[in-house]
Design an enzyme around this catalytic site. Structure first.
Site, PDB file in Angstrom:
ATOM      1  N   CYS A 149       0.837  -1.206   0.000  1.00 10.99           N
ATOM      2  CA  CYS A 149       0.000   0.000   0.000  1.00 10.99           C
ATOM      3  C   CYS A 149       0.867   1.249   0.000  1.00 10.99           C
ATOM      4  O   CYS A 149       1.316   1.706   1.053  1.00 10.99           O
ATOM      5  CB  CYS A 149      -0.939  -0.020   1.215  1.00 10.99           C
ATOM      6  N   CYS A 156      -0.456   4.252   1.902  1.00 12.64           N
ATOM      7  CA  CYS A 156      -0.333   4.111   3.362  1.00 12.64           C
ATOM      8  C   CYS A 156       1.104   4.336   3.827  1.00 12.64           C
ATOM      9  O   CYS A 156       1.345   4.999   4.825  1.00 12.64           O
ATOM     10  CB  CYS A 156      -0.750   2.715   3.802  1.00 12.64           C
ATOM     11  N   ASP A 157       2.058   3.761   3.115  1.00  9.20           N
ATOM     12  CA  ASP A 157       3.433   3.711   3.628  1.00  9.20           C
ATOM     13  C   ASP A 157       4.403   4.642   2.906  1.00  9.20           C
ATOM     14  O   ASP A 157       5.493   4.901   3.413  1.00  9.20           O
ATOM     15  CB  ASP A 157       3.973   2.268   3.507  1.00  9.20           C
TER      16      ASP A 157
HETATM   17  P1  FAD Z   1     -10.176  -5.675   6.228  1.00  5.80           P
HETATM   18  O1  FAD Z   1      -9.235  -4.824   6.994  1.00  5.80           O
HETATM   19  O2  FAD Z   1      -9.706  -6.291   4.958  1.00  5.80           O
HETATM   20  O3  FAD Z   1     -10.684  -6.801   7.224  1.00  5.80           O
HETATM   21  C1  FAD Z   1     -11.582  -7.786   6.850  1.00  5.80           C
HETATM   22  C2  FAD Z   1     -11.512  -8.898   7.870  1.00  5.80           C
HETATM   23  O4  FAD Z   1     -12.579  -9.812   7.634  1.00  5.80           O
HETATM   24  C3  FAD Z   1     -10.221  -9.710   7.825  1.00  5.80           C
HETATM   25  O5  FAD Z   1      -9.679  -9.813   9.101  1.00  5.80           O
HETATM   26  C4  FAD Z   1     -10.655 -11.072   7.363  1.00  5.80           C
HETATM   27  O6  FAD Z   1      -9.894 -12.088   7.951  1.00  5.80           O
HETATM   28  C5  FAD Z   1     -12.108 -11.117   7.852  1.00  5.80           C
HETATM   29  N1  FAD Z   1     -12.889 -12.068   7.076  1.00  5.80           N
HETATM   30  C6  FAD Z   1     -12.803 -12.327   5.741  1.00  5.80           C
HETATM   31  N2  FAD Z   1     -13.650 -13.307   5.402  1.00  5.80           N
HETATM   32  C7  FAD Z   1     -14.287 -13.693   6.546  1.00  5.80           C
HETATM   33  C8  FAD Z   1     -15.251 -14.672   6.841  1.00  5.80           C
HETATM   34  N3  FAD Z   1     -15.752 -15.462   5.885  1.00  5.80           N
HETATM   35  N4  FAD Z   1     -15.656 -14.804   8.118  1.00  5.80           N
HETATM   36  C9  FAD Z   1     -15.176 -13.992   9.097  1.00  5.80           C
HETATM   37  N5  FAD Z   1     -14.243 -13.047   8.865  1.00  5.80           N
HETATM   38  C10 FAD Z   1     -13.808 -12.895   7.614  1.00  5.80           C
HETATM   39  N6  FAD Z   1      -5.252   2.190   5.336  1.00  5.80           N
HETATM   40  C11 FAD Z   1      -5.101   3.404   5.924  1.00  5.80           C
HETATM   41  O7  FAD Z   1      -6.073   4.162   6.003  1.00  5.80           O
HETATM   42  N7  FAD Z   1      -3.916   3.777   6.472  1.00  5.80           N
HETATM   43  C12 FAD Z   1      -2.810   2.990   6.448  1.00  5.80           C
HETATM   44  O8  FAD Z   1      -1.732   3.383   6.908  1.00  5.80           O
HETATM   45  C13 FAD Z   1      -2.934   1.698   5.842  1.00  5.80           C
HETATM   46  N8  FAD Z   1      -1.880   0.852   5.791  1.00  5.80           N
HETATM   47  C14 FAD Z   1      -2.027  -0.354   5.170  1.00  5.80           C
HETATM   48  C15 FAD Z   1      -0.914  -1.191   5.096  1.00  5.80           C
HETATM   49  C16 FAD Z   1      -1.034  -2.423   4.472  1.00  5.80           C
HETATM   50  C17 FAD Z   1       0.180  -3.314   4.416  1.00  5.80           C
HETATM   51  C18 FAD Z   1      -2.275  -2.835   3.912  1.00  5.80           C
HETATM   52  C19 FAD Z   1      -2.390  -4.197   3.252  1.00  5.80           C
HETATM   53  C20 FAD Z   1      -3.366  -2.005   3.975  1.00  5.80           C
HETATM   54  C21 FAD Z   1      -3.247  -0.744   4.592  1.00  5.80           C
HETATM   55  N9  FAD Z   1      -4.314   0.127   4.639  1.00  5.80           N
HETATM   56  C22 FAD Z   1      -4.193   1.346   5.275  1.00  5.80           C
HETATM   57  C23 FAD Z   1      -5.615  -0.195   4.025  1.00  5.80           C
HETATM   58  C24 FAD Z   1      -6.580  -0.658   5.114  1.00  5.80           C
HETATM   59  O9  FAD Z   1      -5.944  -1.643   5.882  1.00  5.80           O
HETATM   60  C25 FAD Z   1      -7.853  -1.197   4.495  1.00  5.80           C
HETATM   61  O10 FAD Z   1      -8.414  -0.236   3.620  1.00  5.80           O
HETATM   62  C26 FAD Z   1      -8.877  -1.515   5.573  1.00  5.80           C
HETATM   63  O11 FAD Z   1      -8.318  -2.382   6.535  1.00  5.80           O
HETATM   64  C27 FAD Z   1     -10.114  -2.163   4.978  1.00  5.80           C
HETATM   65  O12 FAD Z   1     -10.958  -2.460   6.029  1.00  5.80           O
HETATM   66  P2  FAD Z   1     -12.154  -3.496   5.928  1.00  5.80           P
HETATM   67  O13 FAD Z   1     -12.879  -3.339   7.207  1.00  5.80           O
HETATM   68  O14 FAD Z   1     -12.880  -3.349   4.676  1.00  5.80           O
HETATM   69  O15 FAD Z   1     -11.524  -4.946   5.859  1.00  5.80           O
END
Ligand code: FAD
Ligand code: NDP
Length: 317
Positions: free
Chosen positions: A141, A144-145
């Site tokens: 990302c 992000c970084d």
């Molecule tokens: P996610 O964070 O993707 O979480 C979804 C969760 O649901 C996961 O834990 C998964 O295991 C769970 N899940 C999936 N399927 C199932 C199932 N069938 N049953 C139960 N649970 C399930 N964003 C920022 O704003 N700032 C940053 O500095 C930043 N740094 C990042 C660094 C990295 C390396 C990455 C990869 C991303 C970064 N992001 C950052 C982006 C941010 O992490 C995502 O946009 C955000 O986490 C998305 O949130 P979400 O709630 O949609 O899902």
């Protein structure tokens, strides 16, 4: 046969979208049940932020906060306002009639409204050295970084040829001394406007038909060994940062095609809404967003999903 437990709202997921939905639904006295998953989609409960170190762009934290620490706080806040959390992965759902059925390892659960917040997983190459230098120079990302001090005025490399790769290369050109874009074919997949942006940026250099073979370094990443597929010659490119932009996989397998997705597998919701095509089923966060993909935007749509679920349930009374 035991009665199946019935809930007003079930939330699937554990990132910022799921927990924001949980906080709102909990405060609305909907007693949500949240399935946080157990290494679902290869990601720990807490979501993608558990795979990173410092978060500098989530409002409310003037000092950087660790990704895992931020997610622990969100989980605590969900529980404080009445959410029950199960550390289980949802294996399937049945959306053919209401109440919907949600199935995990511990059995079946019924719910009047369902919020899907299962996120997306950044694809990895699986090349040599990747694991060793993950978050020690390698990131999935750039937005992000990329602004971190370790990348300032340093040579940076982006892998990919899509809109994300082009957008990230342009973004990184503000910080790095140079940005090398590794493209595996002789064309970019990105939209024409994105291609123009990259090709007119003097700091970005494209290596066509080139693939990464190995991440090199000592304590931190220092370079990438690549192969030019035209000549079959290998060389090492100096790099303090390596950014993967080779696509994401939205976590929707458990839905078994019951909801519409776009060609990349992202759930489709109505404009300015988290409503899917099935009344009572809502989708928020990265599972429906391939453009912004940020914690704060995921949290924003999590709030929308909880408010829309609450209104949906109220409309039935
Ligand atoms: P996610 O964070 O993707 O979480 C979804 C969760 O649901 C996961 O834990 C998964 O295991 C769970 N899940 C999936 N399927 C199932 C199932 N069938 N049953 C139960 N649970 C399930 N964003 C920022 O704003 N700032 C940053 O500095 C930043 N740094 C990042 C660094 C990295 C390396 C990455 C990869 C991303 C970064 N992001 C950052 C982006 C941010 O992490 C995502 O946009 C955000 O986490 C998305 O949130 P979400 O709630 O949609 O899902
Ligand atoms: P894409 O799937 O569009 O592109 C992935 C890129 O990574 C492709 O160029 C692909 O190469 C390359 N790639 C995949 N696997 C490998 C590998 N193993 N080694 C080397 N290269 C690899 O993903 P994006 O994240 O770029 O975009 C996803 C969607 O989001 C698209 O619809 C895009 O338009 C949209 N988007 C829109 C934005 C905007 O409008 N601002 C911003 C970001 C995304 P190849 O081309 O050879 O398959």
């Amino acid at each position: 046969m035991p009665d199946i437990e019935t809930r007003k709202v079930i939330i699937i997921g554990s990132g910022p979208a799921a927990h924001t939905a949980a906080i709102y639904a909990g405060r609305a006295e909907l007693s949500p049940l949240l399935f946080e998953g157990f290494m679902a989609g290869g990601v720990a409960a807490g979501g993608q932020l558990t795979t990173t170190t410092e978060i500098e762009n989530f409002p409310g934290f003037p000092e950087p906060i660790g990704g895992p620490d931020l997610m622990v706080k969100m989980r605590e806040q969900s529980i404080r306002y009445g959410t029950e959390v199960k550390t289980e992965t949802v294996t399937s759902v049945s959306l053919s009639s209401r109440p919907f059925t949600v199935t995990s390892d511990s059995g079946d659960f019924k719910t009047g409204a369902l919020i899907i917040a299962t996120g997306a997983t950044a694809k990895r190459l699986g090349m040599k050295g990747e694991q060793e230098y993950w978050q020690k120079g390698i990131s999935a990302c750039a937005v992000c970084d990329g602004a971190l001090p370790v990348f300032r005025n340093k040579p940076l490399v982006v892998i990919g040829g899509g809109d994300t790769a082009c957008e990230e290369a342009s973004y990184l050109s503000k910080f790095g001394s140079t940005v090398t874009l590794l493209v595996r074919r002789n064309v970019l997949r990105a939209s024409q406007s994105m291609q123009n942006r990259v090709q007119s940026n003097g700091k970005i250099h494209i290596l066509w038909e080139t693939e990464a073979l190995e991440a090199l370094g000592e304590q931190f990443l220092t370079g990438v060994r690549v192969i030019d597929k035209k000549s079959n010659k290998e060389k090492t490119i100096e790099a303090s940062g390596l950014f993967y932009a080779i696509g994401h996989t939205p976590n929707t397998e458990f839905l078994a095609g019951q909801l519409k997705t776009d060609p990349d597998g992202y759930l489709i919701t109505q404009p300015n809404s988290t409503k899917t095509e099935i009344p009572g089923v809502f989708a928020c966060g990265d599972v429906r967003d391939k453009v912004f993909r940020q914690a704060v935007t995921a949290a924003g749509t999590g709030c929308m999903a909880a408010l829309e679920a609450e209104r949906f349930l109220a409309s039935l009374e």
